[in-house]
Design a protein around this motif. Structure first.
Motif, PDB file in Angstrom:
ATOM      1  N   ASP A 111      26.085 -62.713 -54.120  1.00  0.00           N
ATOM      2  CA  ASP A 111      25.103 -62.303 -53.104  1.00  0.00           C
ATOM      3  C   ASP A 111      25.331 -63.047 -51.796  1.00  0.00           C
ATOM      4  O   ASP A 111      25.226 -62.470 -50.705  1.00  0.00           O
ATOM      5  CB  ASP A 111      23.684 -62.571 -53.616  1.00  0.00           C
ATOM      6  CG  ASP A 111      23.266 -61.619 -54.731  1.00  0.00           C
ATOM      7  OD1 ASP A 111      23.900 -60.547 -54.862  1.00  0.00           O
ATOM      8  OD2 ASP A 111      22.323 -61.959 -55.465  1.00  0.00           O
ATOM      9  N   ALA A 112      25.654 -64.349 -51.903  1.00  0.00           N
ATOM     10  CA  ALA A 112      25.898 -65.146 -50.693  1.00  0.00           C
ATOM     11  C   ALA A 112      27.142 -64.669 -49.959  1.00  0.00           C
ATOM     12  O   ALA A 112      27.182 -64.661 -48.724  1.00  0.00           O
ATOM     13  CB  ALA A 112      26.023 -66.624 -51.057  1.00  0.00           C
ATOM     14  N   GLY A 117      28.103 -63.688 -42.594  1.00  0.00           N
ATOM     15  CA  GLY A 117      28.174 -63.061 -41.277  1.00  0.00           C
ATOM     16  C   GLY A 117      26.923 -62.324 -40.878  1.00  0.00           C
ATOM     17  O   GLY A 117      26.884 -61.736 -39.789  1.00  0.00           O
ATOM     18  N   THR A 118      25.877 -62.347 -41.694  1.00  0.00           N
ATOM     19  CA  THR A 118      24.623 -61.682 -41.361  1.00  0.00           C
ATOM     20  C   THR A 118      23.551 -62.736 -41.106  1.00  0.00           C
ATOM     21  O   THR A 118      23.737 -63.931 -41.346  1.00  0.00           O
ATOM     22  CB  THR A 118      24.169 -60.765 -42.510  1.00  0.00           C
ATOM     23  OG1 THR A 118      23.783 -61.569 -43.646  1.00  0.00           O
ATOM     24  CG2 THR A 118      25.290 -59.823 -42.920  1.00  0.00           C
ATOM     25  N   LYS A 123      24.772 -70.199 -45.743  1.00  0.00           N
ATOM     26  CA  LYS A 123      26.078 -70.854 -45.827  1.00  0.00           C
ATOM     27  C   LYS A 123      27.019 -69.946 -46.587  1.00  0.00           C
ATOM     28  O   LYS A 123      26.727 -69.571 -47.713  1.00  0.00           O
ATOM     29  CB  LYS A 123      25.968 -72.214 -46.525  1.00  0.00           C
ATOM     30  CG  LYS A 123      27.291 -72.962 -46.603  1.00  0.00           C
ATOM     31  CD  LYS A 123      27.131 -74.302 -47.295  1.00  0.00           C
ATOM     32  CE  LYS A 123      28.463 -75.025 -47.390  1.00  0.00           C
ATOM     33  NZ  LYS A 123      28.346 -76.326 -48.104  1.00  0.00           N
ATOM     34  N   CYS A 124      28.142 -69.601 -45.976  1.00  0.00           N
ATOM     35  CA  CYS A 124      29.097 -68.690 -46.607  1.00  0.00           C
ATOM     36  C   CYS A 124      29.968 -69.469 -47.589  1.00  0.00           C
ATOM     37  O   CYS A 124      30.576 -70.482 -47.224  1.00  0.00           O
ATOM     38  CB  CYS A 124      29.957 -68.011 -45.560  1.00  0.00           C
ATOM     39  SG  CYS A 124      31.063 -66.747 -46.248  1.00  0.00           S
ATOM     40  N   LEU A 148      31.874 -72.443 -55.658  1.00  0.00           N
ATOM     41  CA  LEU A 148      30.972 -72.027 -56.714  1.00  0.00           C
ATOM     42  C   LEU A 148      30.099 -73.222 -57.103  1.00  0.00           C
ATOM     43  O   LEU A 148      30.398 -74.361 -56.732  1.00  0.00           O
ATOM     44  CB  LEU A 148      31.762 -71.512 -57.918  1.00  0.00           C
ATOM     45  CG  LEU A 148      32.754 -70.371 -57.644  1.00  0.00           C
ATOM     46  CD1 LEU A 148      33.519 -70.023 -58.912  1.00  0.00           C
ATOM     47  CD2 LEU A 148      32.051 -69.150 -57.096  1.00  0.00           C
ATOM     48  N   PRO A 149      29.026 -73.016 -57.845  1.00  0.00           N
ATOM     49  CA  PRO A 149      28.157 -74.144 -58.200  1.00  0.00           C
ATOM     50  C   PRO A 149      28.888 -75.205 -59.022  1.00  0.00           C
ATOM     51  O   PRO A 149      29.845 -74.918 -59.740  1.00  0.00           O
ATOM     52  CB  PRO A 149      27.046 -73.475 -59.031  1.00  0.00           C
ATOM     53  CG  PRO A 149      27.042 -72.040 -58.599  1.00  0.00           C
ATOM     54  CD  PRO A 149      28.473 -71.716 -58.289  1.00  0.00           C
ATOM     55  N   GLY A 150      28.407 -76.456 -58.892  1.00  0.00           N
ATOM     56  CA  GLY A 150      28.912 -77.540 -59.725  1.00  0.00           C
ATOM     57  C   GLY A 150      30.313 -77.991 -59.401  1.00  0.00           C
ATOM     58  O   GLY A 150      31.093 -78.304 -60.316  1.00  0.00           O
TER      59      GLY A 150
END
Length: 229
Positions: A111-112, A117-118, A123-124, A148-150
């Motif tokens: 989703d991120a 750019g919107t 944070k991209c 990615l997370p972590g």
């Protein structure tokens, strides 16, 4: 007949210095024996009667290219024309919902990326790309990192073919300490699972397979950093 005691003495001194291990002869900094060298021993197969696993033969034509759909063709194989965010977004559209494998990522990360750019983007996750000729064809490839997370990252490499299509030649997702470019290699540093050591994996271009492959892995000790007061 005249005798030459000095020259005769010099001759005896020279003979003495030619004897092996003569003491008091030669320069103290000269060569000296280091003892007996160990005998070289080649690899020895253990349990040679055991029926081991078999390696299937590589496909004769290499790995089929993974072309990225939905992007404009590039000119003269110039990957600098490609927007890295648009590239990753195109792959998301082609592999919507994938959570495992080379294209898998958490839905919140996907989703991120779609929001990059919107106004909704905070944070991209798509990092600044790097460029390097990794295939030795005289043209740069583009190296893309996705957070990615972590502390996990997806590291991907893309090349352009003569027809202008983008072809993904590397994709791996790992928990990484850092990523390096070394010559024509992508080098990944990851925790090894052993305290004080890290796992270093080197990815290199394989011409027969037409892709980047993990060609070397090693576990190395992390240098001890001096404490700062």
């Amino acid at each position: 007949m005249r005798t030459l005691p000095f020259r005769a003495g010099a001759g005896l001194f020279l003979v003495a210095c030619l004897l092996p291990l003569a003491s008091a002869c030669g320069d103290p900094g000269g060569l000296a024996s280091a003892g007996t060298a160990p005998t070289a021993r080649g690899p020895e197969e253990l349990w040679p009667w055991r029926k081991g696993a078999e390696v299937p033969p590589a496909p004769p034509g290499g790995v089929p290219p993974v072309y990225v759909q939905g992007l404009p063709l590039v000119h003269d194989q110039n990957v600098h024309e490609v927007d890295a965010v648009a590239l990753v977004q195109a792959e998301l559209r082609a592999h919507r919902g994938a959570v495992t494998g080379a294209d898998g990522m958490p839905e919140e990360t996907a989703d991120a990326i779609r929001a990059c750019g919107t106004e909704a983007s905070e944070k991209c996750p798509v990092l600044t790309p790097y460029y390097r000729d990794l295939t030795a064809n005289g043209k740069d490839e583009v190296v893309v990192g996705i957070e990615l997370p972590g502390s996990t990252m997806s590291v991907r490499v893309y090349t352009a073919d003569p027809d202008g299509r983008l072809n993904r030649v590397m994709a791996t997702t790992e928990t990484l300490i850092r990523v390096e470019l070394a010559g024509q290699n992508v080098v990944l540093h990851a925790p090894s699972g052993h305290p004080g050591y890290e796992l270093i994996t080197t990815w290199s271009w394989d011409e027969k397979q037409r892709s980047m492959m993990a060609t070397r892995e090693q576990i190395v000790r992390v240098p001890t950093r001096p404490r700062t007061s």
